[in-house]
Design a protein around this motif. Structure first.
Motif, PDB file in Angstrom:
ATOM      1  N   PRO A  13       0.708  -1.246  -0.027  1.00 39.32           N
ATOM      2  CA  PRO A  13       0.014  -0.149  -0.057  1.00 39.32           C
ATOM      3  C   PRO A  13       0.900   1.268   0.000  1.00 39.32           C
ATOM      4  CG  PRO A  13      -0.515  -1.465   1.695  1.00 39.32           C
ATOM      5  CD  PRO A  13       0.756  -2.129   1.234  1.00 39.32           C
ATOM      6  N   THR A  14       1.814   1.320   0.655  1.00 39.95           N
ATOM      7  CA  THR A  14       2.680   2.600   0.936  1.00 39.95           C
ATOM      8  C   THR A  14       3.980   2.188   0.847  1.00 39.95           C
ATOM      9  OG1 THR A  14       2.767   2.171   3.455  1.00 39.95           O
ATOM     10  CG2 THR A  14       1.388   4.141   2.401  1.00 39.95           C
ATOM     11  N   THR A  20       9.462   4.668   7.512  1.00 38.78           N
ATOM     12  CA  THR A  20       8.391   4.981   8.541  1.00 38.78           C
ATOM     13  C   THR A  20       8.980   4.894   9.903  1.00 38.78           C
ATOM     14  OG1 THR A  20       7.755   2.725   8.174  1.00 38.78           O
ATOM     15  CG2 THR A  20       6.516   4.192   7.279  1.00 38.78           C
ATOM     16  N   ARG A  25       7.625  10.908  15.579  1.00 35.52           N
ATOM     17  CA  ARG A  25       5.981  11.105  15.180  1.00 35.52           C
ATOM     18  C   ARG A  25       5.532  12.295  16.328  1.00 35.52           C
ATOM     19  NH1 ARG A  25       5.852   4.800  15.663  1.00 35.52           N
ATOM     20  NH2 ARG A  25       6.146   4.220  13.568  1.00 35.52           N
TER      21      ARG A  25
ATOM     22  N   LEU B 110     -12.265   7.378   7.078  1.00 39.54           N
ATOM     23  CA  LEU B 110     -11.463   6.462   7.716  1.00 39.54           C
ATOM     24  C   LEU B 110     -10.273   5.922   6.576  1.00 39.54           C
ATOM     25  CD1 LEU B 110     -13.614   3.949   9.677  1.00 39.54           C
ATOM     26  CD2 LEU B 110     -11.862   5.413  10.575  1.00 39.54           C
ATOM     27  N   VAL B 113      -7.587   8.358   5.843  1.00 45.11           N
ATOM     28  CA  VAL B 113      -6.843   8.426   7.275  1.00 45.11           C
ATOM     29  C   VAL B 113      -5.740   7.364   7.396  1.00 45.11           C
ATOM     30  CG1 VAL B 113      -6.781   8.480   9.630  1.00 45.11           C
ATOM     31  CG2 VAL B 113      -8.339  10.156   8.503  1.00 45.11           C
ATOM     32  N   LEU B 114      -6.263   6.244   7.134  1.00 51.63           N
ATOM     33  CA  LEU B 114      -5.688   4.858   7.252  1.00 51.63           C
ATOM     34  C   LEU B 114      -4.440   5.083   6.324  1.00 51.63           C
ATOM     35  CD1 LEU B 114      -8.058   2.104   8.248  1.00 51.63           C
ATOM     36  CD2 LEU B 114      -6.395   3.406   9.706  1.00 51.63           C
ATOM     37  N   PHE B 115      -5.050   5.180   5.054  1.00 46.76           N
ATOM     38  CA  PHE B 115      -4.108   5.116   3.893  1.00 46.76           C
ATOM     39  C   PHE B 115      -3.011   6.264   3.867  1.00 46.76           C
ATOM     40  CE2 PHE B 115      -2.556   6.107  -0.412  1.00 46.76           C
ATOM     41  CZ  PHE B 115      -2.282   4.889  -0.939  1.00 46.76           C
ATOM     42  N   TYR B 117      -2.320   8.494   6.111  1.00 41.15           N
ATOM     43  CA  TYR B 117      -1.752   9.280   7.372  1.00 41.15           C
ATOM     44  C   TYR B 117      -1.140   8.153   8.201  1.00 41.15           C
ATOM     45  CZ  TYR B 117      -1.413  12.909  10.822  1.00 41.15           C
ATOM     46  OH  TYR B 117      -1.193  13.913  11.463  1.00 41.15           O
ATOM     47  N   VAL B 118      -2.120   7.150   8.648  1.00 46.37           N
ATOM     48  CA  VAL B 118      -1.534   6.070   9.600  1.00 46.37           C
ATOM     49  C   VAL B 118      -0.744   5.212   8.858  1.00 46.37           C
ATOM     50  CG1 VAL B 118      -2.323   4.110  10.744  1.00 46.37           C
ATOM     51  CG2 VAL B 118      -3.691   5.906  11.027  1.00 46.37           C
ATOM     52  N   GLY B 119      -0.937   4.867   7.548  1.00 45.74           N
ATOM     53  CA  GLY B 119       0.015   3.886   6.757  1.00 45.74           C
ATOM     54  C   GLY B 119       1.406   4.706   6.532  1.00 45.74           C
ATOM     55  N   LYS B 120       1.208   5.994   6.405  1.00 44.65           N
ATOM     56  CA  LYS B 120       2.649   6.547   6.187  1.00 44.65           C
ATOM     57  C   LYS B 120       3.399   6.802   7.629  1.00 44.65           C
ATOM     58  CE  LYS B 120       1.822   9.103   2.160  1.00 44.65           C
ATOM     59  NZ  LYS B 120       0.919   9.920   1.790  1.00 44.65           N
ATOM     60  N   HIS B 121       2.622   7.064   8.715  1.00 45.19           N
ATOM     61  CA  HIS B 121       3.516   7.297   9.825  1.00 45.19           C
ATOM     62  C   HIS B 121       3.591   6.115  10.838  1.00 45.19           C
ATOM     63  CE1 HIS B 121       3.573  11.579   8.921  1.00 45.19           C
ATOM     64  NE2 HIS B 121       2.139  11.490   8.581  1.00 45.19           N
ATOM     65  N   PHE B 122       2.666   5.132  10.661  1.00 43.55           N
ATOM     66  CA  PHE B 122       2.767   4.031  11.594  1.00 43.55           C
ATOM     67  C   PHE B 122       3.112   2.614  10.709  1.00 43.55           C
ATOM     68  CE2 PHE B 122       0.730   7.368  13.923  1.00 43.55           C
ATOM     69  CZ  PHE B 122       1.331   7.300  15.236  1.00 43.55           C
ATOM     70  N   SER B 124       2.335   0.312   7.144  1.00 40.15           N
ATOM     71  CA  SER B 124       1.150  -0.143   6.274  1.00 40.15           C
ATOM     72  C   SER B 124       0.354  -1.362   7.093  1.00 40.15           C
ATOM     73  CB  SER B 124       1.578  -0.526   4.999  1.00 40.15           C
ATOM     74  OG  SER B 124       2.374  -1.476   4.973  1.00 40.15           O
ATOM     75  N   SER B 128      -3.496  -1.805   7.705  1.00 38.81           N
ATOM     76  CA  SER B 128      -4.212  -3.010   7.243  1.00 38.81           C
ATOM     77  C   SER B 128      -4.922  -3.864   8.443  1.00 38.81           C
ATOM     78  CB  SER B 128      -3.401  -3.940   6.247  1.00 38.81           C
ATOM     79  OG  SER B 128      -2.183  -3.995   6.675  1.00 38.81           O
ATOM     80  N   LEU B 130      -6.150  -2.471  11.140  1.00 36.34           N
ATOM     81  CA  LEU B 130      -7.265  -1.690  11.382  1.00 36.34           C
ATOM     82  C   LEU B 130      -8.226  -1.832  10.516  1.00 36.34           C
ATOM     83  CD1 LEU B 130      -5.713   1.667  12.739  1.00 36.34           C
ATOM     84  CD2 LEU B 130      -7.064   0.188  13.986  1.00 36.34           C
ATOM     85  N   ARG B 131      -7.972  -1.790   9.283  1.00 37.05           N
ATOM     86  CA  ARG B 131      -8.922  -2.074   8.078  1.00 37.05           C
ATOM     87  C   ARG B 131      -9.606  -3.374   8.385  1.00 37.05           C
ATOM     88  NH1 ARG B 131      -6.493  -3.037   2.414  1.00 37.05           N
ATOM     89  NH2 ARG B 131      -5.668  -5.036   3.394  1.00 37.05           N
TER      90      ARG B 131
END
Lengths: 296, 323
Positions: A13-14, A20, A25, B110, B113-115, B117-122, B124, B128, B130-131
């Motif tokens: 996905p990313t 990361t 953060r 959602l 945010v997941l894709f 934001y969350v995916g980038k900082h925390f 993938s 996934s 959470l998804r």
């Protein structure tokens, strides 16, 4: 076009791996994460509460309420449920009907889609539209005639009626999906096979089938789970205890005044275990599958 | 759902190969044979019942071996004066709010945010995981989820009211048993069930968006909200249409959650068309009347689907012309 066959893409996905970890953060980022986690907790909350109460004794439940851990593990609720509904029969009914439907529907979808996508028979757009329309129909539109038809051929109250009906209904969706995949089937492959003297039947199984097999396995899993979850038509068709499927068995317990809370929870738990196992096994395929019809 | 655009290119290419002959008598394509099993099944399981249902709707019939009496459009005329019938379609609007509008909006946020934001900082994996959590209610049999909620919301023994009583609320509401709270409660359950579907679809849609778009916007100093509005929303428009179409149809057809949660009650406050037709078929033994309801519901669904499809085509066209 449906892109069900692009397995590797969904796995990344990313991009930019490793990046990361090294970033610091900010507080804001943690807050956003916390919000998404809270949403997740809310989604799971009913399951957690159910799990907490599936192994409580009725006395424990009335004394301590639904939010405490059970004082001791109590399996009678599970046993009561299992015996009262004859769970192994229901489980077996659900398994074999869903498996047969999935298998038959995938084969029928492939045959249809071969004629429509590769064969390009006349009026194929209308045929595909018709299949799609059939998939949208409310089942109420079909249920009473189906009910009387099944009665007249002696399949009333038989799980075979479920197999027949859902093979056709699921194949309608499968045809739509596979036909759009096969519509863009590389003609060069087929021409080469034709030069080698392959007939249409041969071409289907040795050229087309291997190419669309990934899509078909996604469909297979989906048909299985959709049929497993079906409620309305099985509710109408399967009227006695020995023919019902798992969802119907659980719903028919609802009016049962004798039922205590732990038994109900234990029943819900065992009824969702099969789907849960299935979900964990095929999580990736499933998420890929949901998007199959949507992503162009 | 997107109309299958049958790769016009390959068709033209194929036509070039055989030498064009003057059209003689039309011979059926040998591929018709492959449609035979599917076609027979379709005719028997969908075609014939479809026509029969319309035929039944023109009769007064108690079902089974009882005599059928042809009454023409009488059932439909009665429907027009039937308050419960109108009420059931009014409730369909609430179903659309709970199964289409709210889940799509929440799902959009959602997924983004997941894709993004969350995916980038925390990572993938977090995204996934959470998804998958959000998607879980979607794969359960609706009746199982319904039974679970039925207990959670039960006025006497349910978890919610036990908690409320523990907090000192003396007489917590009878969530599903009170005409005032039944519909909002059902809507909440439906939202819970539905959220996962748009989230998963939108997340996968976002995967085909060029990441450079986001990076460029970020470099230009666009905040998350700006990126959401200027990149995410327009990019996943096709999927938004598909989600609204499929969910609207599902909302109009909804049956199982109503059956397990409220059976249309109390006082018809959660009655929906499909449950109303079921009631007429199997409880009230008014088969003709039930068939008429099912036929009207089918017409409504087809019209709504066509309107949404038309809207999508228009919007796609406008976009093309805009470029």
């Amino acid at each position: 076009m449906a892109t069900v066959t692009t397995a590797p893409r969904t796995a990344t996905p990313t991009a930019s791996p490793g990046r990361t970890k090294r970033r610091t953060r900010t507080v804001g980022q943690w807050v956003v994460l916390a919000v998404t986690v809270i949403v997740g907790v809310l989604m799971l909350a009913p399951f957690v509460i159910m799990l907490l109460n599936a192994f409580k004794s009725p006395a424990d439940y009335s004394a301590n309420g639904p939010l405490t851990l059970p004082e001791s593990l109590y399996f009678d609720g599970l046993g009561t449920f299992w015996e009262r509904v004859g769970f192994e029969t229901k489980l077996w009914n659900s398994v074999w009907t869903s498996a047969l439907v999935a298998l038959f529907a995938v084969v029928v979808s492939l045959l249809n889609a071969y004629a429509l996508g590769v064969g390009r028979v006349r009026g194929r757009l209308w045929i595909v539209a018709l299949f799609l329309l059939a998939n949208m129909l409310p089942q109420e539109m079909l249920v009473y005639p189906l009910f009387t038809m099944m009665q007249s051929i002696g399949l009333n109250n038989s799980p075979w009626s479920i197999v027949l009906i859902f093979t056709v209904i699921q194949a309608a969706f499968g045809t739509y999906l596979l036909a759009s995949v096969l519509g863009s089937f590389p003609p060069a492959l087929l021409e080469a096979a034709a030069l080698d003297g392959a007939g249409r039947w041969r071409m289907l199984w040795s050229i087309v089938y291997p190419v669309v097999r990934p899509t078909m396995s996604v469909l297979l899993i989906f048909f299985f789970i959709w049929t497993w979850n079906e409620f309305f038509i099985p509710l109408v068709m399967l009227t006695t205890n020995d023919t019902q499927t798992v969802p119907i068995a659980l719903a028919s317990l609802q009016g049962d005044r004798m039922l205590d809370v732990p038994t109900l929870n234990a029943g819900t738990l065992v009824s969702l275990v099969p789907t849960l196992v299935f979900f964990l096994l095929f999580q990736r395929t499933l998420t890929r599958g949901v998007t199959a019809g949507a992503v162009k | 759902m997107p109309a299958p655009t049958s790769a016009a290119g390959t068709r033209e290419a194929q036509q070039d190969v055989p030498v064009r002959r003057p059209r003689r008598s039309w011979r059926p394509s040998p591929y018709w044979w492959y449609l035979l099993p599917g076609g027979i099944g379709f005719a028997a399981i969908i075609g014939v019942p479809f026509v029969l249902n319309i035929w039944y709707s023109l009769h007064r019939w108690k079902g089974g071996n009882a005599p059928k009496r042809f009454v023409g459009l009488e059932n439909y005329q009665n429907l027009m004066q039937d308050e419960q019938f109108w009420l059931s379609f009014q409730n369909s609007v609430s179903m659309i709010v709970a199964m289409v509008i709210v889940p799509t909006l929440i799902g959009l946020v959602l997924a983004a945010v997941l894709f993004d934001y969350v995916g980038k900082h925390f990572g993938s994996r977090t995204a996934s995981f959470l998804r998958a959590t959000y998607y879980l209610p979607q794969i359960l049999p609706v009746s199982v989820a319904g039974i679970l909620w039925n207990w959670v919301l039960n006025s006497q023994t349910g978890a919610v009211n036990e908690i409320l009583r523990g907090l000192g609320v003396d007489s917590p509401p009878n969530w599903l048993g009170d005409p005032g709270t039944a519909m909002p409660s059902v809507m909440l359950v439906l939202i819970w069930m539905q959220i996962g579907y748009p989230t998963v679809i939108f997340m996968s849609a976002l995967q085909r968006v060029d990441p450079e778009l986001y990076e460029a916007a970020e470099l230009d100093g666009a905040g998350w909200w700006r990126r959401f509005r200027a990149i995410t929303l327009p990019q996943i428009k096709p999927e938004t249409f598909v989600v609204s179409l499929t969910c609207t149809i599902a909302a109009l057809k909804v049956f199982a959650p109503i059956y397990v949660l409220t059976r249309g009650g109390p006082e018809a406050s959660t009655l929906v068309p499909s449950y109303y037709s079921f009631l007429n078929f199997f409880d009230k033994s008014k088969v003709g009347y039930g068939s008429a309801i099912a036929t009207v519901l089918t017409v409504v669904i087809i019209v709504v689907a066509l309107v949404i499809q038309l809207f999508q085509n228009l919007s796609a066209k406008r976009e093309e012309e805009g470029r």
